[in-house]
Design a protein around this motif. Structure first.
Motif, short mmCIF file in Angstrom:
data_model
loop_
_atom_site.label_atom_id
_atom_site.label_comp_id
_atom_site.label_asym_id
_atom_site.label_seq_id
_atom_site.Cartn_x
_atom_site.Cartn_y
_atom_site.Cartn_z
N PHE A 75 32.43 76.16 7.41
CA PHE A 75 33.19 76.90 8.42
C PHE A 75 32.42 78.12 8.93
O PHE A 75 31.69 78.75 8.17
CB PHE A 75 34.52 77.35 7.80
CG PHE A 75 35.29 76.20 7.22
CD1 PHE A 75 36.22 75.52 7.99
CD2 PHE A 75 35.03 75.76 5.93
CE1 PHE A 75 36.90 74.42 7.47
CE2 PHE A 75 35.71 74.66 5.40
CZ PHE A 75 36.64 74.00 6.18
N ARG A 76 32.61 78.46 10.18
CA ARG A 76 32.09 79.69 10.76
C ARG A 76 33.18 80.31 11.62
O ARG A 76 33.73 79.63 12.50
CB ARG A 76 30.90 79.42 11.68
CG ARG A 76 29.66 78.87 11.04
CD ARG A 76 28.87 79.87 10.23
NE ARG A 76 27.65 79.26 9.76
CZ ARG A 76 27.57 78.40 8.74
NH1 ARG A 76 28.66 78.07 8.08
NH2 ARG A 76 26.42 77.87 8.39
N ALA A 77 33.46 81.59 11.39
CA ALA A 77 34.47 82.29 12.18
C ALA A 77 33.83 83.01 13.36
O ALA A 77 34.35 84.00 13.85
CB ALA A 77 35.24 83.26 11.29
N GLU A 78 32.69 82.51 13.82
CA GLU A 78 32.02 83.17 14.93
C GLU A 78 32.66 82.81 16.26
O GLU A 78 33.18 81.73 16.45
CB GLU A 78 30.53 82.80 14.94
CG GLU A 78 29.75 83.71 14.02
CD GLU A 78 28.63 82.98 13.31
OE1 GLU A 78 28.14 81.98 13.85
OE2 GLU A 78 28.29 83.41 12.19
N ASN A 79 32.57 83.76 17.18
CA ASN A 79 33.21 83.56 18.47
C ASN A 79 32.25 82.86 19.44
O ASN A 79 31.96 83.36 20.52
CB ASN A 79 33.65 84.93 19.00
CG ASN A 79 34.69 84.79 20.09
OD1 ASN A 79 35.33 83.75 20.22
ND2 ASN A 79 34.84 85.82 20.89
N SER A 80 31.75 81.69 19.02
CA SER A 80 30.78 80.95 19.83
C SER A 80 31.49 79.95 20.73
O SER A 80 32.36 79.22 20.28
CB SER A 80 29.83 80.15 18.92
OG SER A 80 29.10 81.01 18.11
N SER B 150 33.96 75.59 14.77
CA SER B 150 34.38 76.47 13.68
C SER B 150 34.45 75.72 12.36
O SER B 150 34.40 76.31 11.30
CB SER B 150 35.76 77.06 14.00
OG SER B 150 35.77 77.56 15.31
N GLU B 151 34.60 74.41 12.46
CA GLU B 151 34.68 73.55 11.27
C GLU B 151 33.75 72.37 11.47
O GLU B 151 33.87 71.68 12.49
CB GLU B 151 36.13 73.09 11.10
CG GLU B 151 36.34 72.13 9.95
CD GLU B 151 37.82 71.75 9.74
OE1 GLU B 151 38.73 72.52 10.14
OE2 GLU B 151 38.05 70.68 9.17
N LEU C 103 36.67 80.88 3.49
CA LEU C 103 36.23 79.49 3.64
C LEU C 103 34.71 79.45 3.56
O LEU C 103 34.02 80.27 4.17
CB LEU C 103 36.70 78.92 4.98
CG LEU C 103 38.20 78.69 5.11
CD1 LEU C 103 38.53 78.06 6.47
CD2 LEU C 103 38.72 77.78 4.00
N THR D 200 37.64 75.13 17.59
CA THR D 200 36.80 76.16 18.21
C THR D 200 37.68 77.36 18.50
O THR D 200 38.92 77.27 18.40
CB THR D 200 36.17 75.63 19.52
OG1 THR D 200 37.21 75.12 20.35
CG2 THR D 200 35.16 74.51 19.25
N PRO D 201 37.08 78.51 18.87
CA PRO D 201 37.91 79.70 19.10
C PRO D 201 39.05 79.42 20.09
O PRO D 201 38.81 78.80 21.12
CB PRO D 201 36.92 80.71 19.69
CG PRO D 201 35.59 80.30 19.18
CD PRO D 201 35.65 78.80 19.06
N PHE E 225 36.08 82.91 7.56
CA PHE E 225 37.53 83.00 7.65
C PHE E 225 38.08 83.48 6.31
O PHE E 225 37.56 83.12 5.25
CB PHE E 225 38.15 81.63 7.92
CG PHE E 225 37.88 81.09 9.30
CD1 PHE E 225 38.61 81.53 10.38
CD2 PHE E 225 36.91 80.12 9.50
CE1 PHE E 225 38.37 81.02 11.66
CE2 PHE E 225 36.66 79.60 10.77
CZ PHE E 225 37.40 80.06 11.85
#
Lengths: 454, 454
Positions: free
Chosen positions: A217-222, A229-230, A192, A448-449, A171
């Motif tokens: 954090f991950r900005a992946e669209n999982s 996401s966090e 992040l 999450t997304p 992010f």
């Protein structure tokens, strides 16, 4: 008084007067007597209150809706023949605050999906009380383990300019939102963090033994049940340590944390075993009592190939050096073959991170993943590359610009003799310990997304 | 072996053979003997190694530069007449990794400003070893205090959609950077949290006693010694509790945390007292032993006005109801008048947050700030407004749109009887305990405007 205290002391409190403030879980009127079940959050156990027309505040009592707050004065009466060991015979009931009629958590089964929509309320249900209390205990057990072993807790930064680690999509953190980073808050592009490891390694050079425990954090669209996401990570790092010491540390830490939870949260685990996962307590007790096994990656390939030759079918049956093991392979090894937690060591260098130590064979790195029955990979670590030349070569391979991480890579110029550490996703551990099947159910307010509630 | 272990056990280890790996702090050749000072980060104490031409690896020893890693085998010899209680007479020295010549931390005084530029290395200096070890101990002491008192640790979210709290400027979290929030990652505007309090309050309704301890953020363009863009906060919340119980909790927590640090980090505190703040230990011991005083805001105004009438001059001498007390006023009250930590309670409603309980006088709120000698405000808390009507009125006054916080405000509809909590800036506490004058010096990798290193 807390309800926890009553359960702890009920034998010495019998026939005595007590006063309790609690939330109404249920309230029903019988012919002769009425029953109110209260919970105050201090324990999973509810308190049964018996009241009658003679009880002062009887009318207030009868009209107290689910989720209202009441104060009860009464006598503690043992009920050894019933499910709960005692009840309160109310002398006075005071309705302190009435809940509205359409409180969303009426006494009935609610779906996890519905409960996720009300994450500000769901911790009031018994299942989430149990999960989040275990989460709290486990977090403390982690601190306790490391502190008692002289590790220094390092809070690594959430906002970072490191964007070359390759651990995942990041992010952006901005005040301008116009991609003009030179004029943005930090005067450069800020993200992040995906991991505190690199910063932690710098501190391990100062303190020998450190650990981080903070959000990543991950900005992946999982949209899986295992990705948020966090989430929180624990990342210990030990200077002057090699892969074997790292493996020992993973094992010691896990056993210590799970033992502590077993000791502190027996009631919660029994409840979760009943609600979420049969055999839960035996499963996690198994971790405490197992001697963990170690297999090399190449041994694992051999085992998998033999299984296929003998007729076993995986979804991925093309077993070859370079294969990134799937959860099916991982679970097969630790569940079917070893029947215990298993470290897989020495992975092909191409499928692991740039900072891992190249082994003498020139094709594998000193990495270790811990596989546990029921889940597969629980945590992973490595000895770090200490040679400046090797790490620069690895950066080139992964197309990482070493200048962007010169501070980290440069640690090798100032006296660097072995360092090893691992990363443990805290939520994955909590899912494992509680039997919760979805990561959204072990995070107080999950992100999450397209989902950002509360 | 760790150097910490040697210091702990040196009396039983005398004349015995030991092996140590450490980093060279200094290395000098005398005529007859040479001296190498090692540190391994496990303790503030250094280890003096004596070696001679007969020592195996003498040449490697003499050429080992500052910050190199060496392994020393030798005999532990008591030196009761010298500063350190023992030395190692080396039999073998192995240079495990040589540092480059221009290692930035040579043995000399470095300015804090220079050290901030190398925050990946500064923890190797004694001052920062002491500060960051105290930080780690204090973090653990906080967890220990709350866990032992049956509080549930709640990790509140870092990424949030709450932007109506008014606690400060927020960073935006985005993947698109184009202000098209509907198509951004979360499908709405996302920010970094300024406080976990509101989420924590929801969980206190479930568990009665909770605490948060996590990172919080301010996008303000502050360049003071007390402000960072990223810092950690502790925010306990207790349901069914009022302001007096909250005051007691602040006091109990602080005394417990400081006592634990005094007990665990005596050597670090003595070093910091010498380096950073004369009288440090007496100052913090004073907190543990004081009975804290309580003054109302209006009493404070009277005291300040009397002081002015008697000739005292503040920078702000216009003392009136509605004044936001300055640090000069706060310090005057607790240092000159009460000579002890002091709670100021019942502030004017206009200068405090929308969620604080309106007192019966209709003009003040049930807030309490804790002022301590030497610093002024250390933490602040309040009883929360339980009336839905009152809180809506307060939102209107502060121009907060209640719909944006309807989940939080709505907690009052589902049974809500008193709740109180406070916020403690962790770094402010660490500055207070260590004597560090700049917040940048108590954060491993500090973030401030235009500064994002490592």
């Amino acid at each position: 008084m807390d309800i926890k205290y009553l359960y702890y002391k009920h034998e010495t409190l019998k026939e005595q007067k007590i006063t309790i403030i609690g939330r109404v879980r249920s309230n029903r009127q019988g012919k002769a007597v009425s029953f109110m079940v209260l919970n105050d959050g201090t324990t999973l156990n509810d308190l049964q209150v018996v009241y009658k027309e003679e009880t002062e505040g009887f009318d207030e009592g009868t009209k107290s809706r689910v989720s209202s707050i009441v104060e009860v004065e009464g006598i503690l009466v043992p009920t050894p023949s019933r499910a709960q060991p005692f009840e309160i015979y109310a002398t006075t009931i005071t309705l302190l605050d009435q809940a509205i009629q359409d409180y969303p958590l009426q006494k009935k089964e609610h779906s996890p999906e519905f409960l996720r929509e009300i994450s500000h309320l769901r911790a009031r249900t018994k299942t989430f009380q149990a999960i989040f209390r275990v989460r709290s205990t486990a977090a403390y057990a982690i601190h306790k383990f490391f502190q008692e072993n002289n590790y220094v807790y390092v809070t690594t930064p959430v906002i970072t300019s490191n964007d070359a680690e390759g651990a995942g999509e990041q992010f952006i953190v901005t005040v301008n939102e116009n991609k003009d980073y030179a004029n943005d808050y930090f005067g450069k592009k800020a993200s992040l963090t995906v991991s505190g490891q690199l910063n932690g390694e710098a501190f391990a050079q100062a303190f020998k033994k450190i650990y981080t425990f903070g959000p990543t954090f991950r900005a992946e669209n999982s949209h899986t049940t295992k990705h948020a996401s966090e989430f929180w990570m624990i990342e210990p790092e030990v200077a002057f340590a090699d892969l074997n010491q790292n493996i020992q540390l993973m094992q010691d830490m896990l056993k210590s944390v799970i033992s502590y939870v077993l000791q502190q949260n027996k009631a919660e685990l029994e409840f979760l075993q009943e609600q979420l996962e049969p055999g839960l307590i035996e499963k996690i007790t198994g971790i405490v009592n197992s001697k963990f096994k170690i297999n090399t990656y190449e041994e694992v390939l051999d085992i998998l190939q033999k299984a296929i030759d003998n007729g076993h079918k995986f979804e991925e049956n093309n077993i070859h050096f370079g294969l990134d093991l799937g959860t099916e392979h991982e679970r097969f090894i630790c569940e079917q073959i070893n029947k215990c937690p298993t470290f897989v060591v020495n992975y092909p260098k191409e499928i692991k991170s740039f900072y891992m130590k190249l082994n003498e064979d020139g094709k594998t790195v000193a990495a270790a993943d811990l596989l546990v029955p029921g889940i597969g990979e629980l945590c992973g670590g490595s000895e770090r590359e200490s040679s400046l030349d090797n790490i620069l070569e690895r950066c080139e391979f992964f197309r990482i610009n070493p200048e962007e991480l010169d501070w980290y890579i440069g640690l090798r110029k100032y006296g660097f003799y072995k360092s090893a550490g691992f990363g443990l996703g805290f939520e994955r551990l909590i899912m494992y310990i509680t039997g919760a099947a979805n990561i959204r159910d072990v995070i107080p307010f999950p992100r999450t997304p397209k989902t950002l509630l509360y």
